[in-house]
Design an enzyme around this catalytic site. Structure first.
Site, PDB file in Angstrom:
ATOM      1  N   CYS A   1      -9.523  -3.528 -10.741  1.00 19.67           N
ATOM      2  CA  CYS A   1      -9.016  -2.314 -10.086  1.00 19.67           C
ATOM      3  C   CYS A   1      -7.669  -2.535  -9.394  1.00 19.67           C
ATOM      4  O   CYS A   1      -7.213  -1.678  -8.650  1.00 19.67           O
ATOM      5  CB  CYS A   1     -10.045  -1.768  -9.101  1.00 19.67           C
ATOM      6  SG  CYS A   1     -10.425  -2.921  -7.783  1.00 19.67           S
TER       7      CYS A   1
ATOM      8  N   HIS B   1       0.820  -1.223   0.000  1.00 23.62           N
ATOM      9  CA  HIS B   1       0.000   0.000   0.000  1.00 23.62           C
ATOM     10  C   HIS B   1       0.849   1.266   0.000  1.00 23.62           C
ATOM     11  O   HIS B   1       0.405   2.311  -0.457  1.00 23.62           O
ATOM     12  CB  HIS B   1      -1.035  -0.055   1.121  1.00 23.62           C
ATOM     13  CG  HIS B   1      -2.143  -1.004   0.768  1.00 23.62           C
ATOM     14  ND1 HIS B   1      -2.165  -2.298   1.203  1.00 23.62           N
ATOM     15  CD2 HIS B   1      -3.198  -0.854  -0.068  1.00 23.62           C
ATOM     16  CE1 HIS B   1      -3.216  -2.907   0.671  1.00 23.62           C
ATOM     17  NE2 HIS B   1      -3.862  -2.058  -0.097  1.00 23.62           N
TER      18      HIS B   1
ATOM     19  N   ASN C   1      -4.239  -7.355  -7.048  1.00 27.42           N
ATOM     20  CA  ASN C   1      -3.124  -7.311  -6.089  1.00 27.42           C
ATOM     21  C   ASN C   1      -3.254  -8.466  -5.102  1.00 27.42           C
ATOM     22  O   ASN C   1      -2.322  -9.223  -4.867  1.00 27.42           O
ATOM     23  CB  ASN C   1      -3.123  -5.985  -5.320  1.00 27.42           C
ATOM     24  CG  ASN C   1      -3.105  -4.791  -6.244  1.00 27.42           C
ATOM     25  OD1 ASN C   1      -2.668  -4.905  -7.378  1.00 27.42           O
ATOM     26  ND2 ASN C   1      -3.582  -3.648  -5.781  1.00 27.42           N
ATOM     27  N   ASP C   2      -4.449  -8.580  -4.536  1.00 27.97           N
ATOM     28  CA  ASP C   2      -4.646  -9.681  -3.590  1.00 27.97           C
ATOM     29  C   ASP C   2      -4.854 -11.006  -4.305  1.00 27.97           C
ATOM     30  O   ASP C   2      -4.414 -12.046  -3.816  1.00 27.97           O
ATOM     31  CB  ASP C   2      -5.826  -9.374  -2.666  1.00 27.97           C
ATOM     32  CG  ASP C   2      -5.392  -8.453  -1.530  1.00 27.97           C
ATOM     33  OD1 ASP C   2      -4.336  -8.709  -0.937  1.00 27.97           O
ATOM     34  OD2 ASP C   2      -6.093  -7.461  -1.249  1.00 27.97           O
TER      35      ASP C   2
ATOM     36  N   GLU D   1     -10.993 -11.158  -5.092  1.00 26.14           N
ATOM     37  CA  GLU D   1      -9.556 -11.045  -4.824  1.00 26.14           C
ATOM     38  C   GLU D   1      -9.001 -12.248  -4.078  1.00 26.14           C
ATOM     39  O   GLU D   1      -7.861 -12.213  -3.625  1.00 26.14           O
ATOM     40  CB  GLU D   1      -9.223  -9.720  -4.126  1.00 26.14           C
ATOM     41  CG  GLU D   1     -10.025  -9.384  -2.900  1.00 26.14           C
ATOM     42  CD  GLU D   1      -9.696  -7.991  -2.352  1.00 26.14           C
ATOM     43  OE1 GLU D   1      -8.723  -7.349  -2.790  1.00 26.14           O
ATOM     44  OE2 GLU D   1     -10.422  -7.557  -1.442  1.00 26.14           O
TER      45      GLU D   1
END
Ligand code: PEP
Ligand code: MG
Length: 580
Positions: free
Chosen positions: A503, A190, A455-456, A432
């Protein structure tokens, strides 16, 4: 001149002075003193306490000015402790009775204090960190060193640190931080995401840059290639000044795209939204030509402050975003706290495996008053525009049903109280984790939309911690298994006629635009500064071309082959971005 390689996570080139953070750990060796030195040591300590008091008062005042009086109260404990006569007496008698230097007395007495707090109930145990903070401040003032601060730099710098939390990055002085270079982290940590959102060139995973760099060094930070050059020679400086100028020309050349639609050469309209963490970022989404906010990471309202935001604080932030979007969609993700954000920094007993622990929707379902408060704020704000709710880290249908039930419950409360809200707003989930991607058809029957969080999804599919630099090379959405999950989710969305967006950081990387279009993606949401590049890519290709790329990729078995192929294909279309 020394070149250091890491992972470029936010593009751009910066040439500036380095400030190394995190060298503030003080070793306090045992130091005995002569009886006649006792008075001097006590005086030194009294002076350090006075200086620390002044620093805290100044900090409290500036925090009150920036964030509000309520938030500034977090320093009340520091003030109380530094004004405490009993503590001063304890310091002085320790110096006197044990014949030790002021630094040793500070470490000893505050160490005992910290232990006492640690054994108290949770609420007071949190004070341990404040006690350590005061100890560090006193030791620094005894040493005569100036404080390091990111909030008031006064000049342009590249920040070098072992690690930065998302809250530190969020609170940093954005006017003067021209680059970030850190030892730790991965491409989708992050901290990296915030740097990209703020348009600050950044490199993570440099492993030991804090040991090689010194404050005052000059450096070139190349965020595109993950290269930090310390004390560059004249040739390197001249070369990078030219590259920086070319890049800035390229970025300006994209300005004209902002007002044009994201449409492929063969006429397919693509929705291109921006991800935001802070309400102020909406302006960038719109000026860069985004069609709305595809992901609002609301948990950032919690970062950079010590008291939780109230329902009204949240309502105001959401209204700001929604009104500025002027009826363009705003997808508000409910709190994704936990993992590397917020909860661990405050936890008395941090989780052993926070990314597999109590984060996101799990945290919200265990903290219902907090969750309900946020939902009230979102629902109240929903009448201001096109608002959609997105639940993060759903892993099973029960969680989704519980979360939806709470939304209904909050709607009923608002109804009873006569408060305006939109009870029919769209509800979607982040896809995710592999369990949801694999069971997408069941979820598709119960939600209005999917948003794929690569991302996850990459982290959980490949078992690679997204913030761990040691396994960073293994983290790639080019892995055939990740691409297959993405393909299936998009397909399932099409079959059930529900929109699917993506996203994760992958959406903001032009290297992946073609394959995603080819897999059928028609809604992208990325960091606002990346919108123009992605739009240019979309406008440069046809869906036929993209489908051919997807077909070609499906023949490869390894992520390396896929990445090489996608990079080579993208380079032909946008050589300015891919160097050549
Ligand atoms: C993701 O996981 O891809 C995502 C967009 O959410 P975050 O990065 O905030 O976890
Ligand atoms: Mg996520």
């Amino acid at each position: 001149m020394k070149q250091n390689r890491g992972i470029g996570v936010s593009p751009g080139i910066t040439i500036a002075e380095v400030v190394v953070l995190g060298g503030e750990e003080y070793d306090v060796p045992h130091q005995e003193i002569a009886p006649e030195a006792v008075r001097d040591e006590q005086d030194r300590l009294t002076a350090a306490i006075k200086k620390s008091q002044k620093e805290i008062f100044d900090l409290q005042e500036s925090t009150a000015g920036k964030i509000g009086v309520e938030a500034a109260r977090i320093f009340d404990f520091h003030v109380g402790l530094l004004l405490d006569k009993l503590l001063l007496n304890r310091f002085c008698s320790t110096i006197d009775q044990e014949r030790i230097a002021a630094e040793c007395a500070v470490a000893k007495v505050l160490g005992e204090y910290a232990k006492e707090f640690h054994d108290m109930p949770t609420y007071l145990a949190e004070r341990v960190k404040d006690v350590y903070d005061i100890e560090e401040r006193l030791l620094r003032n005894l040493s005569g060193r100036e404080p390091q601060t990111l909030s008031d730099l006064g000049r342009d710098v590249i920040v070098v640190a072992h690690d930065m939390t998302p809250s530190q990055t969020a609170m940093a002085d954005r006017r003067h931080i021209r680059g970030i270079a850190i030892d730790a982290g991965g491409a989708t940590s992050h901290t990296a995401i915030v740097a990209k959102a703020l348009g600050i060139p950044a490199i993570v995973g440099l492993e030991n840059i804090t040991a090689s760099a010194a404050s005052g060094d000059m450096a070139i930070l190349d965020g595109n290639n993950g290269l930090l050059i310390l004390n560059p020679d004249e040739d390197a400086l001249a070369k990078y000044k030219t590259i920086a100028r070319q890049q800035s020309d390229f970025v300006h050349s994209l300005d004209s795209l902002c007002r044009l639609p994201a449409i492929t050469r063969d006429g397919h309209e693509i929705e291109l939204f921006g991800n935001i963490e802070f309400p102020e970022e909406v302006a960038t989404v719109l000026t860069k030509g985004g069609g709305g906010v595809g992901l609002y990471r609301t948990e950032f309202l919690y970062l950079g402050r010590d008291t939780a935001p109230s329902e009204d604080d949240q309502y105001e932030a959401y209204c700001h975003v929604i009104r500025e979007c002027n009826s363009k969609p705003v997808v508000i993700r409910t709190l994704d706290l936990g993992a590397d954000k917020y909860t661990q920094e405050r936890a008395r007993n941090p989780e052993r495996n926070p990314f597999l622990g109590c984060r996101s929707i799990r945290y919200c379902l265990q903290n219902l008053p907090m969750f309900r408060q946020q939902l009230r704020a979102i629902l109240r704000a929903s009448v201001e525009g096109d608002v959609r709710i997105l639940f993060p880290l759903i892993t099973n249908l029960t969680e989704l049903r519980q979360a939806k039930m709470i939304v209904r419950d909050v709607c009923e409360d608002l109804e009873d109280e006569g408060i305006d809200h939109n009870p029919d707003l769209s509800i979607g989930i982040m896809v995710e984790v592999p369990s949801v991607a694999l069971q997408a058809d069941a979820f598709a029957r119960e939600v209005d939309f999917f948003s794929i969080g690569t991302n996850d999804l990459t982290q959980y599919t490949l078992a690679v911690d997204r913030v761990n630099e040691r396994v960073a090379p293994l983290f790639t959405p080019s892995h055939p298994a990740v691409l297959r999950l993405i393909r299936e989710v998009i397909r399932t969305g099409q079959q059930h006629n529900i929109p699917v967006s993506l996203c994760g950081e992958m959406a903001g990387s032009p290297m992946y635009t073609l394959i995603l279009l080819g897999l059928g993606l028609r809604r992208f949401s990325c960091a606002p500064p990346m919108i123009p590049e992605i739009k240019k890519m979309i406008r440069s290709v046809t869906i036929q071309q993209a489908m051919e790329v997807a077909r070609q990729v499906s023949r490869f078995d390894t992520d390396a082959e896929i990445s090489n192929y996608l990079r080579a294909t993208a380079r032909k279309i946008m050589p300015e971005v891919f160097g050549g």
